[in-house]
Motif scaffolding. Structure first.
Motif, PDB file in Angstrom:
ATOM      1  N   GLU A  19       0.837  -1.204   0.000  1.00 38.65           N
ATOM      2  CA  GLU A  19       0.000   0.000   0.000  1.00 38.65           C
ATOM      3  C   GLU A  19       0.868   1.249   0.000  1.00 38.65           C
ATOM      4  O   GLU A  19       0.580   2.224  -0.713  1.00 38.65           O
ATOM      5  N   ASP A  20       1.928   1.248   0.772  1.00 36.50           N
ATOM      6  CA  ASP A  20       2.839   2.399   0.794  1.00 36.50           C
ATOM      7  C   ASP A  20       3.522   2.580  -0.563  1.00 36.50           C
ATOM      8  O   ASP A  20       3.720   3.708  -1.023  1.00 36.50           O
ATOM      9  N   ALA A  23       2.385   1.909  -3.466  1.00 36.26           N
ATOM     10  CA  ALA A  23       1.471   2.371  -4.514  1.00 36.26           C
ATOM     11  C   ALA A  23       1.533   3.874  -4.737  1.00 36.26           C
ATOM     12  O   ALA A  23       1.311   4.359  -5.847  1.00 36.26           O
ATOM     13  N   SER A  24       1.847   4.648  -3.690  1.00 34.27           N
ATOM     14  CA  SER A  24       1.876   6.109  -3.821  1.00 34.27           C
ATOM     15  C   SER A  24       3.277   6.689  -3.649  1.00 34.27           C
ATOM     16  O   SER A  24       3.441   7.905  -3.605  1.00 34.27           O
ATOM     17  N   ALA A  25       4.280   5.816  -3.568  1.00 31.26           N
ATOM     18  CA  ALA A  25       5.643   6.286  -3.326  1.00 31.26           C
ATOM     19  C   ALA A  25       6.340   6.654  -4.633  1.00 31.26           C
ATOM     20  O   ALA A  25       6.067   6.087  -5.689  1.00 31.26           O
ATOM     21  N   VAL A  26       7.266   7.605  -4.546  1.00 28.47           N
ATOM     22  CA  VAL A  26       8.071   7.999  -5.698  1.00 28.47           C
ATOM     23  C   VAL A  26       9.519   8.195  -5.252  1.00 28.47           C
ATOM     24  O   VAL A  26       9.809   8.346  -4.066  1.00 28.47           O
ATOM     25  N   GLN A  69      10.259   5.324  -2.795  1.00 25.36           N
ATOM     26  CA  GLN A  69       9.891   4.106  -3.514  1.00 25.36           C
ATOM     27  C   GLN A  69      11.007   3.072  -3.452  1.00 25.36           C
ATOM     28  O   GLN A  69      10.769   1.885  -3.191  1.00 25.36           O
TER      29      GLN A  69
END
Length: 234
Positions: A140-141, A143-146, A150
């Motif tokens: 879940e983390d 999925a929105s990490a960059v 990431q």
């Protein structure tokens, strides 16, 4: 690598530094036959006391020394069993016997080798649930990490997924290169390529890591968030 020189050197070290030793073993990468130019000599020594660990240089080699009594060997082997990472058991079991004055060298080598072959105890229901939950949370983390966030999540995620695969299947786990070695051994035994898929996913910029992790989760109940619960007696 010509094993004769490091083995002879290890025997010389034990004779010089531990003249009262009952037994000694050379383990690690040199004993396995996969040493690299930066490998060290992993030498375990059995004597009546005291137990200690230290790092030295000897004969041009870096050396990791693990000095134990039978009681302390058992203590650390039990810790290995609890965390499902057979470090001490492999150091003694998968070794070259350097010294054996009373039969304890061969006896303990065989005892630990048998423990390694038997594998770890099965995961409890709570342990399995915690691993599934931890991996689900990381996914879940991710999925929105960059960027660097990431990369940091990926570096943890592949390891947690590998631990689930290994320990959930009754295999030993590890850390760092030891974890990768255990995972590769699993792949060879089962005709799979989890190590390649996970590391390829870490390097990739698409969803390959998520796919590889979900494939592992699927064999152990899938992702877990809603309904996860742990209790503690405090």
């Amino acid at each position: 690598m010509d094993l004769a020189r490091p083995i002879d050197l290890a025997r010389q070290l034990v004779s010089e530094l531990y003249p009262d030793a009952r037994a000694a073993w050379l383990g690690g990468s040199v004993a396995r036959g996969d040493a690299t130019p930066t490998s060290d000599l992993d030498i375990t020594v059995l004597q009546d006391g005291p137990a200690l660990r230290k790092s030295i240089e000897y004969g041009g080699w870096p050396v990791e020394l693990f000095v134990h009594t039978e009681k302390s060997l058992r203590y650390f082997a039990d810790k290995d069993q609890a965390r499902r990472q057979p470090t001490m058991m492999r150091l003694v079991g998968e070794s070259v016997v350097l010294l054996d004055t009373d039969g304890s060298g061969a006896r303990l080598q065989q005892d630990f080798l048998a423990e390694v072959a038997a594998g770890p105890r099965p995961l409890t229901a709570d342990e399995l649930s915690l691993l599934r939950y931890t991996i689900t949370d990381l996914l879940e983390d991710l999925a929105s990490a960059v960027g660097d966030v990431q990369l940091a999540i990926k570096s943890v995620l592949w390891q947690e997924a590998a631990r689930l695969l290994l320990t959930g299947s009754g295999h030993w786990s590890g850390t760092g290169k030891g974890l990768l070695r255990e995972l590769t051994t699993y792949d060879v035994a089962h005709g799979t390529n989890h190590a390649g898929a996970l590391l390829d996913g870490v390097r990739a910029s698409d969803a390959r890591l998520v796919t590889a992790v979900d494939n592992i989760l699927a064999s152990h109940g899938g992702r877990l968030f809603a309904g996860f619960e742990l209790t503690a007696d405090i």
